[in-house]
Design a protein around this motif. Structure first.
Motif: not given
Length: 210
Positions: A46, A50, A56, A100, A106
């Protein structure tokens, strides 16, 4: 209903169809999903993939699966053949990628975390080994996964078979067991006690007078 088999119309699909039929008989609406239609990539690093807003960056249909099918559902049925004494890679990727959307970085955490919790869950496993220990590791994994997600695990059905549709010949009648689980999925009595749980002496309530 999440079917994770790479083989279409296989034994785990037969179990899923049976559970779905039972659920529909109980008045529920069933949404059948093949993970292979949505999930095409495993979890990556990630820190590297990202997007700038924390979303994601993996470009498949996982996000559509999550928001359009999984989060709105009252229950999740995980259907998988036994692959190397575990779940399929596709299903593992589906679960891994919860990270994610639930991590603090997130932008979807506030919606996804409560959306995954407090659902009913069921597990359907097809395998070619009748040896009872073959699926125990996977069953234990699902017990811990659903517990972590605060989902009530209503039941697990194992069907033995290898060739397509062969699970129907299993003398343990797993298709019937799956249909019965589907009928009970919405109101199955799930108990998972802790030391300080406030609970009555009876599991099933007072005796019914006939």
């Amino acid at each position: 209903m999440l079917d994770s088999s790479p083989r279409r119309e296989g034994n785990s699909w037969a179990l899923a169809q049976a559970l779905g039929k039972g659920a529909e008989e109980a008045g529920h609406t069933v949404d059948f999903v093949r993970l292979s239609d949505f999930v095409r990539s495993p979890l990556d690093d990630c820190r590297e993939c990202r997007l700038s807003d924390g979303s994601c960056g993996i470009t498949d249909d996982y996000e559509r699966l999550l928001f359009d099918h999984v989060l709105p559902a009252d229950a999740i049925v995980y259907a998988t053949p036994l692959h190397w004494y575990g779940m399929t890679g596709r299903l593992k990727s589906f679960l891994d990628r919860f990270f994610c959307y639930t991590s603090a970085s997130s932008p979807h955490t506030a919606e996804v975390v409560p959306g995954l919790m407090h659902k009913r869950a069921a597990v359907l496993i097809s395998c070619e080994e009748s040896y009872r220990g073959a699926t125990l590791g996977l069953e234990a994994q699902f017990q811990e996964l659903t517990r972590y997600l605060r989902q009530d695990l209503a039941g697990i059905v194992v069907g033995v078979g290898n060739s397509r549709g062969e699970v129907e010949r299993d003398p343990a009648r797993p298709l019937e067991a799956a249909a019965d689980l589907g009928r009970r999925l919405g109101d199955a009595h799930v108990t998972d006690y802790r030391l300080d749980t406030d609970r009555p002496n009876r599991v099933w309530g007072p005796p019914v007078e006939v």
